[in-house]
Design a protein around this motif. Structure first.
Motif, PDB file in Angstrom:
ATOM      1  N   PHE A 113      39.916  29.549   5.023  1.00 13.38           N
ATOM      2  CA  PHE A 113      39.618  28.519   4.027  1.00 13.38           C
ATOM      3  C   PHE A 113      38.642  27.502   4.609  1.00 13.38           C
ATOM      4  CE2 PHE A 113      43.610  30.231   2.636  1.00 13.38           C
ATOM      5  CZ  PHE A 113      43.641  30.082   1.257  1.00 13.38           C
ATOM      6  N   TYR A 114      37.687  27.091   3.787  1.00  5.87           N
ATOM      7  CA  TYR A 114      36.848  25.940   4.095  1.00  5.87           C
ATOM      8  C   TYR A 114      37.070  24.955   2.950  1.00  5.87           C
ATOM      9  CZ  TYR A 114      32.783  23.251   5.730  1.00  5.87           C
ATOM     10  OH  TYR A 114      31.960  22.265   6.217  1.00  5.87           O
ATOM     11  N   ILE A 115      37.668  23.802   3.274  1.00  6.07           N
ATOM     12  CA  ILE A 115      38.021  22.820   2.248  1.00  6.07           C
ATOM     13  C   ILE A 115      37.254  21.536   2.527  1.00  6.07           C
ATOM     14  CG2 ILE A 115      39.898  21.491   1.225  1.00  6.07           C
ATOM     15  CD1 ILE A 115      41.744  23.814   1.884  1.00  6.07           C
ATOM     16  N   TYR A 116      36.451  21.105   1.539  1.00  3.00           N
ATOM     17  CA  TYR A 116      35.543  19.985   1.725  1.00  3.00           C
ATOM     18  C   TYR A 116      35.706  18.995   0.578  1.00  3.00           C
ATOM     19  CZ  TYR A 116      31.091  17.522   2.478  1.00  3.00           C
ATOM     20  OH  TYR A 116      30.123  16.577   2.711  1.00  3.00           O
ATOM     21  N   CYS A 175      34.221  43.377   1.617  1.00  4.93           N
ATOM     22  CA  CYS A 175      32.935  43.064   1.003  1.00  4.93           C
ATOM     23  C   CYS A 175      32.107  42.177   1.930  1.00  4.93           C
ATOM     24  CB  CYS A 175      33.133  42.355  -0.331  1.00  4.93           C
ATOM     25  SG  CYS A 175      33.991  43.336  -1.580  1.00  4.93           S
ATOM     26  N   ASN A 176      30.795  42.227   1.773  1.00  7.13           N
ATOM     27  CA  ASN A 176      29.883  41.324   2.446  1.00  7.13           C
ATOM     28  C   ASN A 176      29.536  40.216   1.458  1.00  7.13           C
ATOM     29  OD1 ASN A 176      27.069  40.284   3.125  1.00  7.13           O
ATOM     30  ND2 ASN A 176      27.574  41.414   4.977  1.00  7.13           N
ATOM     31  N   LEU A 177      29.920  38.980   1.775  1.00  8.52           N
ATOM     32  CA  LEU A 177      29.915  37.912   0.779  1.00  8.52           C
ATOM     33  C   LEU A 177      29.408  36.605   1.361  1.00  8.52           C
ATOM     34  CD1 LEU A 177      33.619  38.452  -0.347  1.00  8.52           C
ATOM     35  CD2 LEU A 177      31.620  39.211  -1.631  1.00  8.52           C
ATOM     36  N   SER A 178      29.104  35.673   0.460  1.00 10.30           N
ATOM     37  CA  SER A 178      29.057  34.283   0.856  1.00 10.30           C
ATOM     38  C   SER A 178      30.498  33.763   0.910  1.00 10.30           C
ATOM     39  CB  SER A 178      28.218  33.471  -0.133  1.00 10.30           C
ATOM     40  OG  SER A 178      28.185  32.115   0.260  1.00 10.30           O
ATOM     41  N   HIS A 179      31.211  33.836  -0.213  1.00 11.94           N
ATOM     42  CA  HIS A 179      32.641  33.530  -0.281  1.00 11.94           C
ATOM     43  C   HIS A 179      33.286  34.524  -1.246  1.00 11.94           C
ATOM     44  CE1 HIS A 179      30.977  29.733   1.112  1.00 11.94           C
ATOM     45  NE2 HIS A 179      30.339  29.616  -0.044  1.00 11.94           N
ATOM     46  N   ALA A 180      34.549  34.830  -1.010  1.00  9.35           N
ATOM     47  CA  ALA A 180      35.268  35.618  -2.015  1.00  9.35           C
ATOM     48  C   ALA A 180      35.478  34.780  -3.269  1.00  9.35           C
ATOM     49  CB  ALA A 180      36.599  36.098  -1.457  1.00  9.35           C
ATOM     50  N   ILE A 181      35.915  33.529  -3.080  1.00  8.47           N
ATOM     51  CA  ILE A 181      36.114  32.597  -4.192  1.00  8.47           C
ATOM     52  C   ILE A 181      35.535  31.252  -3.799  1.00  8.47           C
ATOM     53  CG2 ILE A 181      37.787  31.432  -5.680  1.00  8.47           C
ATOM     54  CD1 ILE A 181      39.715  33.721  -5.197  1.00  8.47           C
ATOM     55  N   GLN A 182      34.733  30.669  -4.680  1.00  9.03           N
ATOM     56  CA  GLN A 182      34.201  29.327  -4.478  1.00  9.03           C
ATOM     57  C   GLN A 182      34.631  28.454  -5.643  1.00  9.03           C
ATOM     58  OE1 GLN A 182      29.951  29.001  -3.954  1.00  9.03           O
ATOM     59  NE2 GLN A 182      29.959  26.782  -4.183  1.00  9.03           N
ATOM     60  N   ILE A 213      31.971  37.119   5.698  1.00 11.40           N
ATOM     61  CA  ILE A 213      31.651  35.961   4.855  1.00 11.40           C
ATOM     62  C   ILE A 213      30.711  34.996   5.587  1.00 11.40           C
ATOM     63  CG2 ILE A 213      33.812  36.084   3.582  1.00 11.40           C
ATOM     64  CD1 ILE A 213      34.854  33.867   5.446  1.00 11.40           C
ATOM     65  N   ALA A 214      30.071  34.118   4.814  1.00 14.20           N
ATOM     66  CA  ALA A 214      29.221  33.083   5.404  1.00 14.20           C
ATOM     67  C   ALA A 214      30.097  31.995   6.018  1.00 14.20           C
ATOM     68  CB  ALA A 214      28.284  32.504   4.355  1.00 14.20           C
ATOM     69  N   ILE A 215      30.810  31.248   5.216  1.00 14.58           N
ATOM     70  CA  ILE A 215      31.852  30.320   5.680  1.00 14.58           C
ATOM     71  C   ILE A 215      32.941  30.286   4.619  1.00 14.58           C
ATOM     72  CG2 ILE A 215      30.415  28.825   7.141  1.00 14.58           C
ATOM     73  CD1 ILE A 215      30.279  26.857   4.800  1.00 14.58           C
ATOM     74  N   GLY A 216      34.178  30.408   5.032  1.00 14.52           N
ATOM     75  CA  GLY A 216      35.293  30.277   4.113  1.00 14.52           C
ATOM     76  C   GLY A 216      35.437  31.425   3.144  1.00 14.52           C
ATOM     77  N   ALA A 217      36.393  32.318   3.376  1.00 15.34           N
ATOM     78  CA  ALA A 217      36.687  33.341   2.368  1.00 15.34           C
ATOM     79  C   ALA A 217      37.030  32.661   1.047  1.00 15.34           C
ATOM     80  CB  ALA A 217      37.841  34.232   2.831  1.00 15.34           C
ATOM     81  N   VAL A 218      37.731  31.531   1.125  1.00 16.05           N
ATOM     82  CA  VAL A 218      37.952  30.658  -0.031  1.00 16.05           C
ATOM     83  C   VAL A 218      37.297  29.328   0.300  1.00 16.05           C
ATOM     84  CG1 VAL A 218      39.642  29.525  -1.501  1.00 16.05           C
ATOM     85  CG2 VAL A 218      40.118  31.815  -0.609  1.00 16.05           C
ATOM     86  N   TYR A 219      36.287  28.956  -0.490  1.00 15.89           N
ATOM     87  CA  TYR A 219      35.496  27.746  -0.237  1.00 15.89           C
ATOM     88  C   TYR A 219      35.766  26.753  -1.355  1.00 15.89           C
ATOM     89  CZ  TYR A 219      31.364  24.827   0.671  1.00 15.89           C
ATOM     90  OH  TYR A 219      30.513  23.781   0.946  1.00 15.89           O
TER      91      TYR A 219
END
Length: 674
Positions: free
Chosen positions: A319-322, A259-266, A287-293
């Motif tokens: 993963f992008y973890i913030y 898929c073309n996404l921002s994130h798969a899961i946020q 994805i934009a950043i992080g498949a899982v944000y």
């Protein structure tokens, strides 16, 4: 002839049987279209718990299907049956929201407090087509609270396809249940503790570009989603598949792919949880950043696979973890993700951990991830790298087991400890166990070392695990039991004359044959400058800066370590090398009397011995400097009088004479024929 007693007994038995029949025992199957009901909404309204409504042909509806205080099933007579939202779908109202544009189907309870009554709908072999046609131009993503009589109620829209509003309200998308062409704010919305199960064989597809909200599925306010569906091949126009926040929970067993996404899961908000279950898969997405944000407090448990995703932005392929303190990686597989950034930046092909976040790895695999781009970024943003894991400012990544292998980045192919050059706590990597091996660096010009592990320089922070306030900086703790393939940990060199200038990753610390667990990191520019200046005052002539680092050992006594620095242009033979080692107090300031060990050199390896000092609460700052070797000492002398003379045995010069020092020689006349 039966007696009246026999008849009475028979009647009593029948009444008893009726009394113990389960609720819904008189349930029936209602086929629709049906002459008894003008609309499907009427049929739903007339249904009771246990009823099954079977749709026998494609239909278009103009009123929401409102399931309240009952448990029913809606199914298609065959797989191809579709319920389509009409162009002029009717508004509705309630006391909380006033007038609003409702979802196609809503589940609620009339008395959410103090009642055991539940509401549930099970959907099978049925498609809900939202026709990519929302009822209003301005759709909201949260429940409206506008009062009755609002001047513009048509703009106050929830407009999901399916929605549930209470902890006793549930939706089950069973085999063959499908949502297509969602055009409102969401495809599914769950709030206030509501529940949804998307079983294997259910999906969401179609044209997603008309969706007004940011996510296909929105789960908030302690709601719960169990996802065992497959969603694939969607171009969402930069939206998420799932958003969960405000204490909600996702159990993810399914598949989101291609898929073309921002994130798969946020995820957002404290108390929100995600469990990526074994055999789940998030793969092949753009994805934009992080498949899982993950942002601002959620907790994640990883047992599944996140692979082959490509990040269009700076950081976080997998993963992008913030700003989140709980991510637990137990047995998952994060592999072959890419941060595809062509300029300055590009970090965390597998995990990008940023801003006071904590990740613990107990097992699993982080492998084959890539962080493309240049490591050297704006001076106040730190450096970027970490093909497997990038550990950012204020973050802590603990590895107790598992494998990080075959990743690559500009620097720190396996793990890169980074952080913005600002006065906050630096990143920390605690390497207790597991294996890091086979990783690579792609920027050989700026990164001589750091294939498996590297730690960045910082303008302000001194490395320290035992931090006080904002004085802790970037550091790596490595247990003597941990396994690392490349024994040279890359340590950035900070320019002592310019706090914002990183000279590069041309210095390393060797972890070959560790005798005890060690900690390594970087000094800040202030400490580097201070110690270099002190060296120049107390050991004149040592003015050429070679490198600096922070070091500590878990050994009870004195210890040594080996740092590796490429041979200078003039060769090692033209330099006289000296180190200054200063204990650091609780605020990482130099205290006590510095040590001045002379490194023993083998090729490019400099071994430095450190004597344990009780004042070293936060380890030791080490600066390595050099002076040009002046060669043999030439003595010139003159004397008065006649005859020969000699130097007295009692006045021979000391074994070591530092540049700028002088000696007095006692010259006496010759005697005894000498």
């Amino acid at each position: 002839m039966k007696s009246k007693y026999s008849i009475l007994i028979a009647v009593a038995v029948i009444l008893l049987m009726l009394a113990v029949l389960p609720a819904g025992a008189d349930a029936e199957e209602i086929n629709f279209p049906n002459v008894d009901y003008s609309t499907l909404a009427d049929a739903v309204r007339a249904s009771k718990t246990g009823d099954v409504i079977t749709i026998t042909q494609d239909i278009t509806i103009y009123d929401r299907l409102y399931i309240v205080d009952k448990n029913i099933t809606i199914q298609g007579a065959n797989q191809g049956i579709t319920i389509t939202r009409g162009q002029d779908f009717n508004m509705t109202r309630d006391n909380q929201r006033g007038y609003f544009n409702p979802g196609m189907l809503e589940v609620a309870v009339s008395n959410p407090i103090g009642s055991a009554v539940t509401s549930k709908v099970t959907l099978k072999n049925i498609t809900f087509d939202d026709a990519s046609n929302p009822d209003a131009a301005n759709h909201t993503n949260s429940t409206p609270t506008y009062a009755d009589g609002d001047s513009n109620p048509g703009q106050h829209v929830y407009d999901s396809v399916l929605s549930a509003y209470d902890t006793k309200a549930s939706i089950v998308m069973g085999q063959g249940a499908r949502i297509t062409n969602p055009g409102g704010s969401t495809a599914i919305v769950l709030t206030n503790g509501a529940n949804c199960v998307m079983e294997d064989g259910s999906t969401i597809d179609g044209n997603i570009n008309s969706l007004r909200g940011g996510s296909l599925i929105r789960v908030e306010n302690n709601a719960n989603l169990t996802f065992n569906a497959t969603i694939k091949d969607l171009n969402t126009g930069g939206k998420n598949i799932i958003y969960a926040g405000s204490g909600s929970s996702i159990k993810f067993y399914g598949n989101i792919s291609n898929c073309n996404l921002s994130h798969a899961i946020q995820l957002g908000g404290a108390g929100t949880t995600l469990t990526l279950q074994e055999n789940s898969k998030i793969s092949g997405n753009d994805i934009a950043i992080g498949a899982v944000y993950v942002r601002d407090g959620p907790h994640v448990d990883v047992y599944g696979e996140v692979s082959n995703n490509t990040c269009r932005g700076d950081n976080g392929g997998g993963f992008y973890i913030y700003n989140s303190s709980g991510a637990l990686f137990s047995s998952g597989n994060v592999s072959n993700n890419t941060v595809n950034h062509s300029g300055n930046g590009g970090g965390g092909g597998g995990f990008f951990i940023n801003q006071d976040s904590t990740v613990i790895m107990h097992g699993g695999l982080i492998s084959g991830n890539h962080a493309l781009g240049n490591f050297k970024y704006a001076s106040n943003n730190g450096d970027y790298g970490g093909g497997g894991v990038s550990v950012g400012r204020g973050c802590k990544f603990t590895m107790n087991g598992g494998t990080i292998s075959n990743n690559d980045a500009s620097v720190g192919g396996g793990v890169f400890v980074n952080g913005r050059a600002t006065d906050i706590l630096g990143g920390r990597f605690i390497f207790n166990g597991g294996t890091i091996t086979g990783n690579a660096v792609t920027d050989s010009t700026n990164a001589t070392y750091g294939k498996d592990l590297a730690v960045a320089a910082t303008a302000y922070n001194t490395s320290s695990e035992n931090k006080v306030g904002s004085h802790g900086g970037h550091s790596i703790f490595i247990s003597k039991n941990a396994v690392v393939g490349d024994k040279l940990i890359g340590v950035a060199i900070r320019d002592p004359l310019n706090a914002n200038n990183n000279i590069g990753y041309h210095q390393a610390v060797s972890v070959e044959n560790l005798q005890s667990s060690m900690l390594f990191g970087t000094l800040n520019a202030t400490q580097t400058t201070y110690l270099s200046s002190k060296m120049g005052t107390e050991r004149p002539g040592y003015t050429e800066y070679i490198g600096s680092l922070w070091v500590d050992s878990k050994s009870a006594g004195s210890f040594n370590f080996t740092t590796t620095i490429p041979e200078p242009a003039g060769g090692w033979g033209s330099y006289d090398i000296l180190a200054i080692v200063s204990p650091l107090n609780s605020t990482s300031e130099p205290v006590g009397t510095p040590q001045y060990p002379v490194p023993s050199r083998t090729s490019d390896d400099l071994q430095i011995n450190v004597t344990k000092d009780a004042a070293a609460v936060n380890g030791y700052a080490v600066v390595i400097v050099a002076r040009a070797d002046p060669g043999p000492l030439d003595l010139t002398y003159s004397h008065e009088g006649n005859g020969e003379f000699y130097f007295s045995d009692l006045s021979l010069p000391p074994a070591t004479l530092n540049l700028g020092e002088s000696i007095d020689l006692d010259v006496k006349p010759a005697r005894d024929g000498k």
